[in-house]
Structure formats: structure tokens, C-alpha cells
Design an enzyme around this catalytic site. Structure first.
Site, PDB file in Angstrom:
ATOM      1  N   TYR A 104      -4.948   3.791 -12.913  1.00  0.00           N
ATOM      2  CA  TYR A 104      -5.381   2.548 -12.285  1.00  0.00           C
ATOM      3  C   TYR A 104      -6.482   1.870 -13.092  1.00  0.00           C
ATOM      4  O   TYR A 104      -7.618   1.715 -12.642  1.00  0.00           O
ATOM      5  CB  TYR A 104      -5.842   2.828 -10.854  1.00  0.00           C
ATOM      6  CG  TYR A 104      -5.825   1.612  -9.962  1.00  0.00           C
ATOM      7  CD1 TYR A 104      -4.636   0.976  -9.636  1.00  0.00           C
ATOM      8  CD2 TYR A 104      -7.002   1.108  -9.430  1.00  0.00           C
ATOM      9  CE1 TYR A 104      -4.615  -0.127  -8.804  1.00  0.00           C
ATOM     10  CE2 TYR A 104      -6.998   0.008  -8.594  1.00  0.00           C
ATOM     11  CZ  TYR A 104      -5.803  -0.614  -8.292  1.00  0.00           C
ATOM     12  OH  TYR A 104      -5.793  -1.712  -7.469  1.00  0.00           O
ATOM     13  N   GLU A 111       0.824  -1.209   0.000  1.00  0.00           N
ATOM     14  CA  GLU A 111       0.000   0.000   0.000  1.00  0.00           C
ATOM     15  C   GLU A 111       0.862   1.265   0.000  1.00  0.00           C
ATOM     16  O   GLU A 111       0.545   2.236  -0.690  1.00  0.00           O
ATOM     17  CB  GLU A 111      -0.954  -0.003   1.195  1.00  0.00           C
ATOM     18  CG  GLU A 111      -1.956  -1.146   1.198  1.00  0.00           C
ATOM     19  CD  GLU A 111      -2.735  -1.249  -0.105  1.00  0.00           C
ATOM     20  OE1 GLU A 111      -2.951  -0.212  -0.773  1.00  0.00           O
ATOM     21  OE2 GLU A 111      -3.112  -2.379  -0.472  1.00  0.00           O
ATOM     22  N   HIS A 130       2.000   2.020  -3.459  1.00  0.00           N
ATOM     23  CA  HIS A 130       1.015   2.718  -4.297  1.00  0.00           C
ATOM     24  C   HIS A 130       1.177   4.236  -4.150  1.00  0.00           C
ATOM     25  O   HIS A 130       1.017   4.990  -5.116  1.00  0.00           O
ATOM     26  CB  HIS A 130      -0.398   2.313  -3.889  1.00  0.00           C
ATOM     27  CG  HIS A 130      -0.872   1.026  -4.494  1.00  0.00           C
ATOM     28  ND1 HIS A 130      -0.802   0.767  -5.848  1.00  0.00           N
ATOM     29  CD2 HIS A 130      -1.446  -0.070  -3.937  1.00  0.00           C
ATOM     30  CE1 HIS A 130      -1.305  -0.435  -6.095  1.00  0.00           C
ATOM     31  NE2 HIS A 130      -1.691  -0.960  -4.949  1.00  0.00           N
TER      32      HIS A 130
END
Length: 442
Positions: free
Chosen positions: A181, A167, A170
Site C-alpha cells: 500500500y 473495502e 481490499h
């Protein structure tokens, strides 16, 4: 190349096999030109690292972080529970998040000379205990968010440290190439996050690339689930096979590329292709993954040669250009998964939706989908459908990595996709009524 739609209808209404044909043939002039481009891009990567190093030296210290407790609510960020420099709290999820973010920040700082996700030492905010039995983790553009799992299929999402690194990565991607995305660029977004997640796991275990298990999310499933992990970068499609959860749907070669409207165009499904390419490259380059292939992938990400909408071929070319003496090994790794660096693949058109009213929830860290269909007239949902599906504000909304995405499809109309955080009250209610218990996993 095979297309597979993830809808639960008996058969897809429309499929498309995107061409991935002859190998690239380079003559002497083309080879010389490619070498010049490679050197230029590699230099850009070196310059990008140098700029990042200056930023780190300017910051002088590791970035600060705060772990918040949402208290099983969905209000963000929640109540501060632990800050950098503070001792353990005794709350397992809080302390796991603290340990994970410390290790992740240290890896990016020490091995890639990057301070925090923005490269300039930004404070990091995390939230645990999000929602009730929430089976997900995501980056929302501001916050790293982790659910506790339902205790039936999933454990808490702070348990595997690579979930946290995924995460955080990202956020790094958002501040560098900012890969869109959706479709192949979205699959690259997912894959690059897995790359740095696996690098962190191996770093903490003191492993070289050849020693790693290449599993992502090991321990995320409850012991009763027949699974080794959520994904296997070395062998996509083999991480789990369980009567309830189903079989791992990831693919690892362009021949098996999945064409689907679900999961933002299959970002978690097709990310197995670049994942396997990285695994092969890491083995060929050797040494610790973060220092070898991981450094190459990072240089490609920050080197200016990867546009937001990059497809696999474009990103592959950027990694080859950044690989220096390992260019041939990296090029061969991509070719082994059916990707020719520098050769663009035409985006596959999405299957046309069908049925009556179909509601689908897809994505999430696990990349799983569930869907159900109803007859609008017979169900009496007509007014709610009108209020929920035709909202102009719902269309073309940009999803955040690993958030759920809801897709509403009415026969004869284009699907309306809405990221979880942008659902209107009527859309949330429509999804609740259609996606009742017993909804099929797809």
C-alpha cells in the site's frame, strides 16, 4: 510527466519527472515469446479459478457475516447488531451494511467463484457507527469499518453500496496479490478495489459496462457539496469541485502522475490512471463489467504474475496475459493512459521534506489531506516532538487500506509516517495540537 507535491509550502523543494518514453517495439521473436508468456499466464488464471471453485463447492453455502455497532466509540468490533439470515433492525447504517455485504459476497461467489475474501468462506465482520462524526471507511486486516460522516461534508459511509464493496475488495487483494500500500502498487490496490466496487454497482442496477456511470461513492457527499461522487473512473479529476472541499485531484494519465509524500505516495490520486484503463477495457470487452474486464482483472490478481510491489506496467502485462481473445483491447486501454504493459516505470523519488515541524493527515477513503506547520521552538512543543517523532516503532509501519496516515516531518530529517491505528499517545497529542481547526486542506 508532471510531478506535483501536495504540501502547502509555496513551491515543492524537489520534484522528479519519471521517464515514460518510447513505445515498446517488438520484433518477431519478441512477439512470439510474449505470446507464449501470455498463454501461460492465462492458463494460470484458469487454474486459479478452478481451485477457487473447488473451495466454493467445499464450503457449500455463502459465507456468514456479522454487523457490529461501535456506538460512536473506536473500540472494535463493537456489539453484534445483525447477523446473516436475520431481518432488518431499523438502524439504517446496520441494514445498509447488511444489504451491501450480502450483495458483495454474492457477486464474488457467483461471478468469480470466490467464497469470501480469503476464497475459503471466512466469516465477514463489519462495524458501523465507528467514532464520532468519523469521515472514513477502512479495512484493518480483520474488520470492515464505517463511520457516520460529519453531516456537514460527508454522509454516512454505508450509504453508497460501492463503498462497502471497495473495502471488502481490499480484503480480497490482501489475500491474493497483497499489493503493497504505497506508490504505484498502492494505487493499484486502490484501483482494483474501485474496479470491483463499480462492478457491484452496475450488477445491482442490471447494467452493462456501456450503461454505467462509473462513479465511485455517489451520494457520499452532503447535498450542499458541489459533487457528483468521490471519484469518476471514466474521467478522473472531475468528480467534484466545491469551494470548501476543493477540486477532485485525481489524474488519469501517466503524463500527470503525481509525485508526493502524502497519501502513501499518492495512492488515491494516481489510482485514477489504472481506473481509467479499466473503464476503457470494460467498454472494449463489452457486456457486464464483472463478466468481462472484471473477470480479466480478477484472473490477473490471482494468477501469480502480480508481485506485491507491482507497478502499473507489471499489472497491465498481467491483465493482457489473462485477457485471451481480448488481449489487444486490454493492451490498447492501458496505452491510452500512458502505460505500456510489461515496461516497468522507475519509481519516482519522493520530494525532500522541508519547513519546521509539519504534521499531515492524509489518505482515508476520500484520499484527502490536511496539514499544518509550526515553529518547534516558538510553539514550545520541543519535548512532545522528541517523544512523538523519534519513536523507532513508528517508522516503516505498514498502513491498512483507507486508514488515515499521519506524517511528522522535522526540517533536515526524513519524514516519519504512522498509520492511524499505530499512533502513540504522544503522536496523537502532537497531531491534535498542530492540526487545529482551520488547518488547510492540501
Amino acid at each position: 510527466m508532471t510531478s506535483r507535491d501536495t504540501h502547502s509550502a509555496p513551491a515543492p523543494r524537489c520534484t522528479f519527472i519519471p521517464p515514460w518514453l518510447a513505445e515498446r517495439v517488438d520484433g518477431p521473436e519478441a512477439a512470439a515469446r510474449d505470446e507464449a508468456v501470455r498463454r501461460l499466464r492465462a492458463q494460470r488464471g484458469v487454474e486459479a479459478r478452478a481451485a477457487s471453485t473447488v473451495a466454493v463447492e467445499g464450503v457449500g453455502v455463502a459465507p456468514v457475516w456479522t454487523v457490529h455497532d461501535a456506538g460512536s466509540s473506536t473500540r472494535l468490533p463493537g456489539t453484534p447488531a445483525r447477523r446473516s439470515g436475520e431481518p432488518d433492525t431499523g438502524d439504517v447504517a446496520v441494514d445498509e451494511a447488511a444489504t451491501g455485504i450480502e450483495a458483495t459476497l454474492q457477486m464474488f461467489l457467483e461471478d468469480l467463484a470466490r467464497s469470501s475474501h480469503d476464497g475459503a468462506g471466512a466469516p465477514v465482520s463489519l462495524t458501523v457507527h465507528y467514532g464520532s462524526d468519523y469521515n472514513n471507511a477502512f479495512w484493518d486486516g480483520t474488520q470492515l469499518v464505517f463511520g457516520d460522516g460529519d453531516g456537514r461534508v460527508f454522509e454516512r459511509f454505508t450509504k453508497p453500496v460501492d463503498v462497502l464493496a471497495h473495502e471488502f475488495s481490499h480484503a480480497v487483494i490482501e489475500h491474493t496479490a497483497d499489493l503493497t500500500y504505497r506508490g504505484q502498487s498502492g494505487a493499484l490496490n486502490e484501483s482494483v478495489a474501485d474496479v470491483f466496487a463499480s462492478c457491484l454497482k452496475q450488477r445491482l442496477l442490471g447494467q452493462e459496462a456501456a450503461d454505467g456511470d462509473w462513479l465511485i461513492g455517489e451520494g457520499i457527499f452532503m447535498p450542499s457539496v458541489q459533487a457528483r461522487a468521490l471519484r469518476d473512473m471514466a474521467a478522473p479529476g472531475t468528480a467534484y469541485d466545491d469551494p470548501e472541499v476543493g477540486a477532485d485531484p485525481q489524474v488519469g494519465h501517466m503524463d500527470d502522475y503525481i509525485v508526493t509524500t502524502a497519501d502513501n505516495g499518492g495512492v488515491h490520486l494516481n489510482s485514477g490512471i489504472p481506473n481509467r484503463a479499466f473503464h476503457l477495457a470494460a467498454l472494449a470487452v463489452g457486456g457486464r463489467a464483472i463478466e468481462g474486464a472484471g473477470r480479466i482483472w480478477y484472473d490477473a490478481l490471482v494468477g501469480g504474475a502480480v508481485p506485491r510491489g507491482a507497478d502499473f506496467g507489471t499489472f497491465a502485462a498481467a491483465t493482457v496475459a489473462a485477457a485471451g481473445e481480448h488481449a489487444d483491447a486490454v493492451r490498447d486501454a492501458w496505452r491510452q493512459v500512458g502505460v505500456e504493459p510489461g515496461r516497468a516505470s522507475a519509481p519516482a523519488p519522493e520530494p525532500q521534506p522541508g519547513g519546521r515541524l509539519r504534521v499531515e493527515r492524509s489518505g482515508g477513503f476520500a484520499g484527502r489531506s490536511e496539514a499544518a506547520e509550526v515553529d518547534v521552538e516558538a510553539s514550545g512543543l520541543g519535548p512532545l516532538v522528541s517523544a512523538a517523532v523519534w519513536s523507532a516503532a513508528a517508522k516503516d509501519a505498514r498502513p491498512h487500506p483507507d486508514m488515515f496516515v499521519y506524517t511528522f516531518t522535522v526540517e533536515g530529517h526524513e519524514p516519519v509516517r504512522v498509520p492511524e491505528h499505530l499512533l502513540t499517545d504522544s503522536q496523537a497529542e502532537l497531531a491534535r495540537q498542530v492540526l487545529r481547526p482551520g488547518t488547510s486542506e492540501v
